[in-house]
Design a protein around this motif. Structure first.
Motif, mmCIF file in Angstrom:
data_model
loop_
_atom_site.group_PDB
_atom_site.id
_atom_site.type_symbol
_atom_site.label_atom_id
_atom_site.label_comp_id
_atom_site.label_asym_id
_atom_site.label_seq_id
_atom_site.Cartn_x
_atom_site.Cartn_y
_atom_site.Cartn_z
ATOM 1 N N LEU A 269 -13.167 11.507 11.090
ATOM 2 C CA LEU A 269 -12.166 11.392 10.086
ATOM 3 C C LEU A 269 -11.080 10.772 10.857
ATOM 4 N N ASP A 270 -10.674 11.012 12.193
ATOM 5 C CA ASP A 270 -9.620 10.307 13.084
ATOM 6 C C ASP A 270 -9.741 8.957 13.354
ATOM 7 N N ALA A 271 -10.921 8.334 12.774
ATOM 8 C CA ALA A 271 -11.083 6.766 13.026
ATOM 9 C C ALA A 271 -11.073 5.937 11.754
ATOM 10 N N THR A 272 -10.302 6.837 10.611
ATOM 11 C CA THR A 272 -10.110 6.301 9.362
ATOM 12 C C THR A 272 -8.678 6.540 9.101
ATOM 13 N N HIS A 273 -8.097 5.890 7.991
ATOM 14 C CA HIS A 273 -6.828 6.057 7.428
ATOM 15 C C HIS A 273 -6.687 5.652 6.027
ATOM 16 N N THR A 274 -5.858 6.203 5.268
ATOM 17 C CA THR A 274 -5.431 5.913 4.060
ATOM 18 C C THR A 274 -4.101 6.086 3.563
ATOM 19 N N PHE A 275 -3.751 5.857 2.364
ATOM 20 C CA PHE A 275 -2.430 5.775 1.948
ATOM 21 C C PHE A 275 -2.133 6.639 0.829
ATOM 22 N N ASP A 276 -0.796 6.994 0.431
ATOM 23 C CA ASP A 276 -0.544 7.925 -0.431
ATOM 24 C C ASP A 276 -0.873 7.243 -1.830
ATOM 25 N N LEU A 277 -1.309 8.270 -2.848
ATOM 26 C CA LEU A 277 -1.852 7.455 -3.784
ATOM 27 C C LEU A 277 -1.463 8.534 -5.133
ATOM 28 N N ALA A 278 -0.936 7.807 -6.097
ATOM 29 C CA ALA A 278 -0.483 8.362 -7.557
ATOM 30 C C ALA A 278 -1.798 8.219 -8.574
ATOM 31 N N GLY A 279 -1.775 9.473 -9.207
ATOM 32 C CA GLY A 279 -2.958 9.689 -10.088
ATOM 33 C C GLY A 279 -2.262 9.958 -11.709
ATOM 34 N N PRO A 280 -2.971 10.692 -12.386
ATOM 35 C CA PRO A 280 -2.796 10.569 -13.917
ATOM 36 C C PRO A 280 -1.553 11.579 -14.038
ATOM 37 N N TRP B 184 0.815 -1.218 -0.135
ATOM 38 C CA TRP B 184 -0.027 0.288 0.129
ATOM 39 C C TRP B 184 0.784 1.299 -0.009
ATOM 40 N N GLY B 185 2.050 1.154 0.589
ATOM 41 C CA GLY B 185 2.915 2.475 0.726
ATOM 42 C C GLY B 185 2.571 3.182 1.978
ATOM 43 N N PRO B 186 2.914 4.238 2.183
ATOM 44 C CA PRO B 186 2.824 5.312 3.381
ATOM 45 C C PRO B 186 1.479 5.488 3.626
ATOM 46 N N ARG B 187 0.951 5.495 4.921
ATOM 47 C CA ARG B 187 -0.379 5.831 5.424
ATOM 48 C C ARG B 187 -0.210 6.903 6.364
ATOM 49 N N ASN B 188 -1.382 7.449 6.808
ATOM 50 C CA ASN B 188 -1.701 8.411 7.671
ATOM 51 C C ASN B 188 -2.270 7.846 8.953
ATOM 52 N N ASN B 189 -2.453 8.990 9.831
ATOM 53 C CA ASN B 189 -3.292 8.473 11.025
ATOM 54 C C ASN B 189 -2.922 7.120 11.816
ATOM 55 N N PRO B 190 -1.890 7.061 12.462
ATOM 56 C CA PRO B 190 -1.461 5.987 13.011
ATOM 57 C C PRO B 190 -2.625 5.642 14.271
ATOM 58 N N ALA B 191 -3.346 6.606 14.734
ATOM 59 C CA ALA B 191 -4.337 6.599 15.604
ATOM 60 C C ALA B 191 -5.682 6.047 15.483
ATOM 61 N N ALA B 192 -5.796 5.693 14.047
ATOM 62 C CA ALA B 192 -7.189 5.419 13.574
ATOM 63 C C ALA B 192 -7.591 4.116 14.409
ATOM 64 N N GLU B 193 -6.912 2.902 14.332
ATOM 65 C CA GLU B 193 -7.234 1.791 15.000
ATOM 66 C C GLU B 193 -7.750 1.854 16.245
ATOM 67 N N GLU B 194 -6.907 2.719 17.176
ATOM 68 C CA GLU B 194 -7.260 2.874 18.706
ATOM 69 C C GLU B 194 -8.746 3.649 18.620
ATOM 70 N N ASN B 195 -8.880 4.635 17.807
ATOM 71 C CA ASN B 195 -10.087 5.302 17.737
ATOM 72 C C ASN B 195 -11.314 4.454 17.551
ATOM 73 N N ILE B 196 -11.203 3.536 16.222
ATOM 74 C CA ILE B 196 -12.236 2.613 15.893
ATOM 75 C C ILE B 196 -12.537 1.671 17.021
ATOM 76 N N ALA B 197 -11.524 1.318 17.748
ATOM 77 C CA ALA B 197 -11.909 0.585 18.936
ATOM 78 C C ALA B 197 -12.661 1.217 19.976
ATOM 79 N N ALA B 198 -12.129 2.464 20.228
ATOM 80 C CA ALA B 198 -13.090 3.245 21.136
ATOM 81 C C ALA B 198 -14.558 3.473 20.911
#
Length: 193
Positions: A141-152, A24-38
């Motif tokens: 939004l802080d209970a989500t995360h995504t990854f860097d993405l290349a486009g056209p 997947w490459g680099p992601r953001n928001n390392p707290a996402a899983e903790e927030n989803i669990a909460a």
């Protein structure tokens, strides 16, 4: 902010395959899983429904049903209890099995909280569709995360830039209200106090 007593928490695609940075490459928001669990804990404690969504990708993907990455992350599986599981092959949880809209309608649920992976893909698509279908949609939004993405044409965006675009798209477009996990936990506690 008010959280309906029957507000449903949709936990989208929190699967082990998303833990593979080589895929997947680099992601953001390392707290996402903790927030989803909460959020899952708060919804369970207050008796509100939790719905799990699992993506079944095409063969060769880390999220394909025959791959270990298809499995839900351990912290989600541990909190599953009797939560229904929607399986999908596209971005929107409304195109899955069993039918999410039918499940929500049968219970008279009108408010959804949408969390999970990826912010700008399945979370955003599900939230947009829910908004179009008339649900009151909240996206922490802080209970989500995504990854860097290349486009056209060499265009690329970082995960943080994509998350910011999702926030603008959802709230600015009138699909959903973008909130924080802390706001939801506070509102949920006030209702049940």
């Amino acid at each position: 902010m008010e959280i309906a007593p029957d507000s449903a928490l949709l936990v989208i695609d929190v699967q082990k395959g998303f833990d593979d940075p080589s895929y997947w490459g680099p992601r953001n928001n390392p707290a996402a899983e903790e927030n989803i669990a909460a959020l899952m804990d708060a919804w369970r404690e207050s008796g509100r429904p939790v719905v799990l969504v699992q993506h079944a990708s095409r063969p060769g993907s880390v999220l394909a049903p025959d791959q270990p990455g298809h499995a839900l992350k351990d912290f989600v599986e541990e909190r599953r209890h009797d939560a229904p599981l929607i399986t999908k092959t596209v971005n929107s949880a409304f195109y899955g099995t069993p039918d999410l809209a039918a499940w929500l309608t049968a219970r008279g649920i009108g408010q959804l909280v949408v969390a999970g992976i990826q912010t700008n893909m399945c979370v955003e698509t599900t939230a947009r569709m829910a908004g179009n279908l008339g649900y009151d949609v909240l996206v922490p939004l802080d209970a989500t995360h995504t990854f860097d993405l290349a486009g056209p044409a060499g265009l690329s965006l970082t995960a943080d830039e994509l998350a910011a675009a999702t926030a603008v798209n959802l709230q600015g477009g009138g699909f959903a209200r973008v909130v924080t996990t802390a706001q939801l936990l506070s509102a949920a506690a006030q209702v049940t106090a």
